[in-house]
Scaffold this motif. Structure first.
Motif, PDB file in Angstrom:
ATOM      1  N   PRO A   1      -7.310   0.514   4.437  1.00 40.01           N
ATOM      2  CA  PRO A   1      -7.008   1.131   3.141  1.00 40.01           C
ATOM      3  C   PRO A   1      -7.918   2.339   2.894  1.00 40.01           C
ATOM      4  CG  PRO A   1      -7.307  -1.256   2.939  1.00 40.01           C
ATOM      5  CD  PRO A   1      -7.802  -0.864   4.291  1.00 40.01           C
TER       6      PRO A   1
ATOM      7  N   ASP B   1       0.872  -1.173   0.000  1.00 35.83           N
ATOM      8  CA  ASP B   1       0.000   0.000   0.000  1.00 35.83           C
ATOM      9  C   ASP B   1       0.906   1.220   0.000  1.00 35.83           C
ATOM     10  OD1 ASP B   1      -1.846   1.973   0.328  1.00 35.83           O
ATOM     11  OD2 ASP B   1      -2.578   1.307   2.279  1.00 35.83           O
TER      12      ASP B   1
ATOM     13  N   GLN C   1      -5.429  -3.057   9.313  1.00 37.23           N
ATOM     14  CA  GLN C   1      -5.079  -2.106   8.262  1.00 37.23           C
ATOM     15  C   GLN C   1      -6.350  -1.487   7.677  1.00 37.23           C
ATOM     16  OE1 GLN C   1      -3.268  -3.734   4.647  1.00 37.23           O
ATOM     17  NE2 GLN C   1      -1.661  -2.188   4.791  1.00 37.23           N
TER      18      GLN C   1
ATOM     19  N   LEU D   1      -8.642   2.835  -2.728  1.00 34.38           N
ATOM     20  CA  LEU D   1      -8.102   1.479  -2.796  1.00 34.38           C
ATOM     21  C   LEU D   1      -9.189   0.447  -2.526  1.00 34.38           C
ATOM     22  CD1 LEU D   1      -5.765  -0.429  -3.157  1.00 34.38           C
ATOM     23  CD2 LEU D   1      -5.052   0.018  -0.792  1.00 34.38           C
TER      24      LEU D   1
ATOM     25  N   LEU E   1       0.198  -5.006   1.923  1.00 30.99           N
ATOM     26  CA  LEU E   1      -1.261  -5.101   1.960  1.00 30.99           C
ATOM     27  C   LEU E   1      -1.676  -6.300   2.816  1.00 30.99           C
ATOM     28  CD1 LEU E   1      -3.693  -3.593   0.695  1.00 30.99           C
ATOM     29  CD2 LEU E   1      -3.713  -5.343  -1.093  1.00 30.99           C
TER      30      LEU E   1
ATOM     31  N   CYS F   1      -0.322   1.562  -5.464  1.00 34.07           N
ATOM     32  CA  CYS F   1       0.246   0.335  -4.890  1.00 34.07           C
ATOM     33  C   CYS F   1       1.388  -0.154  -5.767  1.00 34.07           C
ATOM     34  CB  CYS F   1      -0.825  -0.750  -4.764  1.00 34.07           C
ATOM     35  SG  CYS F   1      -2.177  -0.333  -3.632  1.00 34.07           S
TER      36      CYS F   1
END
Length: 302
Positions: free
Chosen positions: A241, A103, A239, A245, A210, A183
C-alpha cells in the motif's frame, strides 16, 4: 433449530450447519497433517452430537477468504441445496454476497464484471493442458496435492479451442457501498464459480482487494495512473500500500505484508425449509480486523 455461532437447516433435525470460517482454513483436502476444513469435520461432527453422521461441505469460499461455510449431515438436504445453487447460477440469480475492501475505487458505483479465465503455469507446471477436460482436472488435483498454488490468468478473445482446454467464462456483480481514503467497501456477488474469481475481477477493475498478496502486483502505477501489467509475466508478491494508506491503517510496511485478505462471505441465500416457505438468509458478522480497517478508513456500512 438454530443456535449461536451455527445453525441447522432442514426438516426433522437433520440438515445443514452454517458457521463462520476463519481465514487460512482450506476448504479442500490437503497434505497429511495440514489443517483444512475437511480435517476438522470429524471433530466438528462430534461436537454437534451427530454420532455416526458425516458432515460434508455444501458451500465454502477460498482458503484466504473469511465468512460462512455451509455443512450438511443429510445427503438429501445437501443434494437439494447443491441443485438450488446450480439452478440459481444458471438463472443468473446470486446466492452469495461477499464484502471486500479494495485499494482503489471502481470507476462506476455498480455493474458487472465479465472475463474468461484459465489456470496456468505453476512452478513450471502448465495447467492449460492440451487434450481432454479430464486431463486438466487431474492436473489441477495434482497441483493441489503438491501444495502448489495455481495462477488465474484472464484470456482475451478466447477461441472455441480455449474453452475445450479449460478456459471458463466468469461473471460477478459489484456494488460500491462506501468509499474514502482512496479505498472502497464493495459488495460482490459471483454468478459463476472459479478459483480466485473475485480477486481477479477486482484487479481487472484496477482495484485489488486489500490484503491480496497474489494478484495485486498486476496493477501498476505511473504518475498516479493505474494500469494492468501482463498477467502471464507478473509474479505474485506482497501487496505494498502507498504511504498515505499505511498511515490511515496505522501499519508499518512489514505489518502490511501480513495484512489478511479483506474478502468476507457475508451472506448466503437458501430456499425455504419446506416447499412454499419463504427463502432464508444466513449472515456472518465481519471479522474484527475487517471492522477495524473500515473504521480506520472511514468506510461505513449502510
Amino acid at each position: 433449530m438454530f443456535w449461536a455461532g451455527s445453525g441447522v437447516y432442514g426438516g426433522g433435525g437433520q440438515g445443514s450447519a452454517q458457521c463462520p470460517r476463519p481465514q487460512a482454513l482450506a476448504p479442500k483436502p490437503g497434505k497429511p497433517g495440514e489443517l483444512t476444513l475437511f480435517s476438522v469435520l470429524p471433530e466438528l461432527s462430534q461436537s454437534l452430537g451427530l454420532g455416526d453422521q458425516e458432515l460434508q461441505v455444501v458451500q465454502a469460499s477460498g482458503k484466504e477468504t473469511s465468512g460462512l461455510v455451509l455443512l450438511s449431515s443429510c445427503p438429501q438436504t445437501a443434494s437439494r441445496l447443491q441443485k438450488f445453487f446450480i439452478y440459481s447460477r444458471r438463472a443468473q440469480r446470486p446466492t452469495a454476497t461477499y464484502c471486500a475492501v479494495t485499494d482503489g475505487i471502481p470507476a462506476t458505483s455498480e455493474g458487472k464484471i465479465q472475463a474468461a479465465l484459465k489456470l496456468e503455469h505453476v512452478d513450471g507446471v502448465d495447467l492449460q493442458q492440451r487434450g481432454s477436460g479430464l486431463r486438466c482436472q487431474v492436473c489441477v488435483k495434482l497441483v493441489h496435492s503438491w501444495g502448489l498454488t495455481p495462477q488465474v490468468i484472464p484470456v482475451k478473445s478466447p477461441s472455441r479451442k480455449d474453452f475445450q482446454e479449460g478456459v471458463k467464462r466468469t461473471l460477478s456483480h459489484f456494488h460500491v457501498v462506501a468509499m474514502g481514503s482512496g479505498c472502497a467497501l464493495v459488495q460482490l456477488q459471483p454468478l459463476t464459480v472459479f478459483p480466485s474469481q473475485l480477486q481477479v475481477h477486482m484487479v481487472l477493475q484496477l482495484c485489488p482487494v486489500l490484503g491480496d498478496h497474489t494478484y495485486s502486483a498486476r496493477v501498476g502505477t505511473v504518475l498516479g495512473q493505474r494500469f494492468l501489467l501482463p498477467a502471464e509475466s507478473t509474479k505474485p508478491q506482497r501487496q505494498v500500500p502507498d504511504e498515505a494508506l499505511l498511515r490511515r491503517l496505522c501499519l508499518t510496511p512489514s505489518q502490511a505484508a501480513q495484512l489478511p485478505l479483506h474478502l468476507h462471505l457475508h451472506c448466503l441465500h437458501l430456499p425455504g425449509m419446506r416447499p412454499g416457505e419463504a427463502p432464508m438468509k444466513l449472515l456472518a458478522p465481519l471479522p474484527s480486523y475487517f471492522s477495524r480497517t473500515l473504521q480506520c478508513l472511514g468506510l461505513h456500512q449502510q
